[in-house]
Design an enzyme around this catalytic site. Structure first.
Site, PDB file in Angstrom:
ATOM      1  N   ASP A   1     -19.974  32.615  -5.985  1.00 34.62           N
ATOM      2  CA  ASP A   1     -20.837  32.166  -4.897  1.00 34.62           C
ATOM      3  C   ASP A   1     -21.040  33.246  -3.837  1.00 34.62           C
ATOM      4  OD1 ASP A   1     -22.042  29.741  -3.526  1.00 34.62           O
ATOM      5  OD2 ASP A   1     -20.597  30.356  -1.992  1.00 34.62           O
TER       6      ASP A   1
ATOM      7  N   GLU B   1     -23.938  34.903  -7.918  1.00 33.31           N
ATOM      8  CA  GLU B   1     -25.049  34.442  -7.088  1.00 33.31           C
ATOM      9  C   GLU B   1     -25.281  35.579  -6.107  1.00 33.31           C
ATOM     10  OE1 GLU B   1     -26.267  30.826  -4.081  1.00 33.31           O
ATOM     11  OE2 GLU B   1     -24.360  31.820  -3.835  1.00 33.31           O
TER      12      GLU B   1
END
Ligand code: CA
Length: 508
Positions: free
Chosen positions: A197, A254
């Site tokens: 993330d 990401e």
């Protein structure tokens, strides 16, 4: 590039809170995923990416971790997770976890100790600045200043996302080592890898200087000073060498905002990661040259095929295989998404009416993708025997798994067949490993070629609601796959029906 084992995967993303509730508390859980492994096996996916299940106050739905080595009790315990890994393995399905190491929750023990005692070692695990006013004018991703005052002290802490998500200070070597140990601990448990993330935010502009304001609030987007900043490569190299490189694992970052010329550095042969998500596709539904909220009326099957046959490992988000649709909420009380609530407030500050702000939030809210999964037409779609934590979509009696499984022409069967065609069909090698290049076509048609030295497959997708005629690249082409029964071709042209997807190749 030499072929990697993970290129053969088809990955299915699970939002555990909304997938299947096994104990009637209204919240999806790990045992719920285990219950549904046969469904996933039938669909043909080979790896599951499970959104965060770590211990968390769930201020940002688990993207605010308060203990990296424990699970949130609503999702289950480590035994449940070990069982999932074991049962998935029996079906040749691997498990990928989410990794959230740009920030932690403010309820993490480290942050609590940092607040209690500025002299503690944990104080430097985060980013604190002394002073009586905000250190600069940067705006957080979820709205408002990136700085939050520490109660009772002339001090502020930094958060790129929500104020309950203080950023970890990657400049601190001890913190990095603690994070690397945690990553290795997880990989040793038998998971196949991580989706990582917000990793492009770990390096900040250490001058902390003000930026040119870009909104009515007088603030400036923090991404300009905190995303893909010079020096991030050293952190990412260290992360890889100390963890991922020591295991047979796969990593997907990401990493929004990575320019194409940096792709080699990020995901080349010796890149920091195996894959990254390319967010340029994320706004594909916004009509160009018009108001951003005007939507294009594309249909699922064609869109699904267009991205599925691109080069790269396909990811399917839960419910995509059923053609699940957005909801229409009538009041802000019905939203759970932190980012939607902030966007609503900001829209009002920018001068929009409550009605306009609600409409915009409805269109793009992350809650659209978080409505519980509809397994059947029964009450609450068979998701739970209790009351679901978030309202279902109204369409679940029509759009659900039981309705579509085994039904000719359903979106589920379309996905299942498309996965099998890519994975185990006569053209798998070209579709999985082959090169890709765009092919010239009319405005409403996207066309690309997948090829190896031996074989060439043309993939055509009509994005309009009308017929479109395209010139064939060669004579003697034959259709090998499509979303419609018929393919209308003569020796020189192909007539594409509205929203038709078709793959063609030279006849041998
Ligand atoms: Ca539950």
């Amino acid at each position: 590039m030499t072929k990697k084992w993970w290129q053969d995967e088809v990955i299915y993303q699970i939002y555990p809170k909304s997938f299947r509730d096994s104990n009637g508390d209204g919240i999806g859980d790990i045992r719920g995923i285990t219950e549904k492994l046969d469904y996933l096996k039938d669909l043909g996916v080979t790896m599951l990416w499970i959104c965060p299940v770590y211990q968390s106050p769930m201020d940002d739905n688990g993207y605010d971790v308060s203990d990296y080595m424990a699970l949130a009790p609503e999702f289950g315990d480590m035994d449940d997770l070990d069982e999932l890994i074991r049962e998935a393995d029996k079906r040749d399905i691997k498990i990928m976890m989410d990794l959230v190491i740009n920030h932690s929750s403010d309820e993490h023990e480290w942050f609590q100790k940092a607040l209690e005692d500025p002299e503690s070692r944990y104080h430097d695990y985060y980013i604190f600045k002394e002073g009586t006013k905000r250190p600069n004018n940067w705006r957080s991703i979820f709205g408002g200043s990136v700085w939050e005052k520490v109660p009772g002290r002339d001090e502020y802490y930094y958060h790129t996302f929500g104020k309950k998500q203080p950023d970890l200070n990657w400049e601190n070597e001890e913190l990095r080592k603690v994070l690397f140990d945690m990553v290795n601990w997880w990989l040793d448990r038998g998971i196949a890898g991580f989706r990582i993330d917000a990793i492009s935010f770990i390096k900040k502009d250490l001058t902390w200087a003000d930026r040119e304001p870009d909104g009515a609030d007088g603030l400036a987007k923090c991404a300009k000073a905190t995303r893909n900043m010079p020096g991030i490569g050293e952190f990412l190299t260290e992360l890889k060498e100390e963890t991922f490189a020591r295991h047979k694992c796969v990593t997907v970052a990401e990493a929004a905002g990575v320019p194409y010329e940096k792709m080699e550095e990020f995901i080349g042969e010796n890149g920091y990661f195996d894959m990254i998500f390319d967010f340029r596709y994320a706004d594909l539904d916004i009509a160009s040259g018009s108001e951003w909220f005007k939507r294009l009326p594309w249909t699922v099957k064609m869109m699904g095929a267009m991205y599925f046959f691109l080069r790269g490992v396909p990811f399917i988000y839960q419910g995509q295989e059923l053609g699940m649709v957005n909801f229409e909420r009538t009041s802000m009380d019905q939203f759970n998404d932190l980012s939607s609530i902030d966007q609503y407030q900001r829209s009002l500050e920018e001068g929009l009416t409550e009605e306009e702000a609600l409409r915009i939030v409805n269109l793009r809210s992350r809650d659209n993708a978080r409505t519980p999964f509809p397994w059947n037409a029964e009450k609450y779609g068979g998701f739970t025997e209790g009351t679901p934590w978030l309202d279902m979509t109204e369409e679940y009696p029509k759009i659900n798994a039981e309705e579509q499984k085994g039904k000719t022409g359903s979106i589920y069967e379309f996905y299942k067949e498309m996965i099998a065609f890519r994975q185990h069909g006569p053209y798998s090698r070209t579709l999985i490993e082959g090169n890709i290049e765009p092919v010239g076509s009319g405005d409403d048609v996207i066309a690309y070629r997948r090829f190896t030295e031996e074989e060439s497959i043309y993939c055509l997708f009509n994005f309009s609601g009308e017929e479109r005629t395209e010139t064939l690249p060669n004579t003697g082409m034959v259709p090998i796959w499509g979303n419609l029964e018929e393919t209308d071709m003569d020796g020189k042209t192909i007539k594409l029906q509205p929203y038709q997807a078709v793959l063609i190749k030279e006849n041998e």
